[in-house]
Design an enzyme around this catalytic site. Structure first.
Site, PDB file in Angstrom:
ATOM      1  N   SER A   1     -49.769 -32.157  45.973  1.00 40.97           N
ATOM      2  CA  SER A   1     -49.426 -33.423  46.626  1.00 40.97           C
ATOM      3  C   SER A   1     -47.999 -33.400  47.170  1.00 40.97           C
ATOM      4  O   SER A   1     -47.151 -32.616  46.716  1.00 40.97           O
ATOM      5  CB  SER A   1     -49.557 -34.580  45.628  1.00 40.97           C
TER       6      SER A   1
HETATM    7  N1  SAM Z   1     -51.860 -32.531  40.549  1.00 38.00           N
HETATM    8  C1  SAM Z   1     -51.994 -31.462  41.493  1.00 38.00           C
HETATM    9  C2  SAM Z   1     -50.700 -30.736  41.725  1.00 38.00           C
HETATM   10  O1  SAM Z   1     -49.667 -31.126  41.191  1.00 38.00           O
HETATM   11  O2  SAM Z   1     -50.764 -29.729  42.438  1.00 38.00           O
HETATM   12  C3  SAM Z   1     -52.612 -31.888  42.790  1.00 38.00           C
HETATM   13  C4  SAM Z   1     -54.059 -32.044  42.623  1.00 38.00           C
HETATM   14  S1  SAM Z   1     -55.076 -32.054  44.018  1.00 38.00           S
HETATM   15  C5  SAM Z   1     -54.416 -33.336  45.025  1.00 38.00           C
HETATM   16  C6  SAM Z   1     -56.536 -32.713  43.218  1.00 38.00           C
HETATM   17  C7  SAM Z   1     -57.180 -31.740  42.264  1.00 38.00           C
HETATM   18  O3  SAM Z   1     -58.265 -32.388  41.606  1.00 38.00           O
HETATM   19  C8  SAM Z   1     -57.773 -30.502  42.931  1.00 38.00           C
HETATM   20  O4  SAM Z   1     -57.196 -29.349  42.387  1.00 38.00           O
HETATM   21  C9  SAM Z   1     -59.269 -30.594  42.605  1.00 38.00           C
HETATM   22  O5  SAM Z   1     -59.892 -29.352  42.426  1.00 38.00           O
HETATM   23  C10 SAM Z   1     -59.232 -31.412  41.326  1.00 38.00           C
HETATM   24  N2  SAM Z   1     -60.513 -32.053  40.975  1.00 38.00           N
HETATM   25  C11 SAM Z   1     -61.471 -32.565  41.781  1.00 38.00           C
HETATM   26  N3  SAM Z   1     -62.478 -33.088  41.049  1.00 38.00           N
HETATM   27  C12 SAM Z   1     -62.146 -32.905  39.733  1.00 38.00           C
HETATM   28  C13 SAM Z   1     -62.769 -33.227  38.491  1.00 38.00           C
HETATM   29  N4  SAM Z   1     -63.943 -33.840  38.418  1.00 38.00           N
HETATM   30  N5  SAM Z   1     -62.138 -32.879  37.343  1.00 38.00           N
HETATM   31  C14 SAM Z   1     -60.935 -32.245  37.364  1.00 38.00           C
HETATM   32  N6  SAM Z   1     -60.294 -31.914  38.513  1.00 38.00           N
HETATM   33  C15 SAM Z   1     -60.878 -32.238  39.679  1.00 38.00           C
END
Ligand code: SAM
Length: 212
Positions: free
Chosen positions: A59
């Site tokens: 993000s």
């Molecule tokens: N917090 C992260 C960082 O600091 O880089 C950014 C995260 S990114 C915007 C959102 C993340 O949520 C992705 O890596 C995606 O694979 C994950 N995601 C999507 N669905 C999910 C789920 N059901 N459980 C856990 N993670 C999930």
């Protein structure tokens, strides 16, 4: 001290995305470049989301700062992060809750493995592979829950895994357009607050979130 990271932190403080000294200190301690893929390192200190592979993103720093501040963290909070991604947000949280714990869950194996390696140097961070739309029942309850992906509504499991006076911060809305919302457990139930921040997070895909 890394001057470019310091410039990024000053930018976030001047625009009031960072409002507290504990969050400022965490941003100074954690170098975003360590969580950005090699080919995008030059953009590490720009205030924008960047690709981390698998169609996912780290993000933008202002969004990480806002979510961190909105969580109203205590030094000893036990936090669940849904969506580890690069691991950057978890690292920031870990520095703010020095005496607490950060449990972070990621759905995609490749991202889970990469971020777990980076998060090794943060002893109060625990990483999990799985569907965080159902929370993390084995480690509940949590004082704070943060979602770093969008959800159509806050899953009931997150609410049930929230401790007394706990706080959830999540982007809630449509698949590619949400608003940041905060939920607080009170003696009477759950208070919902629109934080007046329109945003575009990648979706949380899962049983209790968006379908693929
Ligand atoms: N917090 C992260 C960082 O600091 O880089 C950014 C995260 S990114 C915007 C959102 C993340 O949520 C992705 O890596 C995606 O694979 C994950 N995601 C999507 N669905 C999910 C789920 N059901 N459980 C856990 N993670 C999930």
């Amino acid at each position: 001290m890394n001057e470019k990271n310091e410039d990024l932190v000053n930018y976030l403080v001047e625009r009031e995305f960072i409002r507290s000294s504990k969050v400022e200190k965490a941003f100074l301690d954690v170098d975003r470049a360590n969580f950005v893929p090699e080919e995008l390192k030059n953009y590490s200190y720009t205030d924008r989301p960047l690709g981390i592979g698998e169609g996912q993103t780290i993000s933008a720093p202002h969004m990480v700062a806002m979510q961190t501040e909105f969580l109203l963290l205590e030094k000893d909070s036990k936090v669940l992060e849904v969506g580890t991604g690069s691991g950057y947000q978890a690292a920031i949280l870990s520095r703010v809750v020095e005496e607490g714990e950060v449990h972070t869950i990621e759905l995609i194996k490749e991202l889970h493995e990469k971020s777990s390696e980076k998060l090794c140097e943060y002893p109060n961070v625990f990483t999990y592979l799985g569907d965080g739309s159902r929370g993390l029942p084995s480690k509940a309850p949590f004082n704070r829950i943060v979602s770093t992906g969008g959800v159509p509504e806050v899953p009931a499991s997150w609410v049930s895994q929230l401790s007394k006076e706990g706080v959830i911060v999540a982007p809630v809305g449509e698949k590619y357009h949400q608003r940041l919302k905060r939920y607080r457990r009170t003696g009477f139930g759950i208070d919902e607050e629109d934080l007046n921040v329109p945003c575009i997070f990648v979706p949380i895909i899962g049983k209790d979130a968006f379908s693929d």
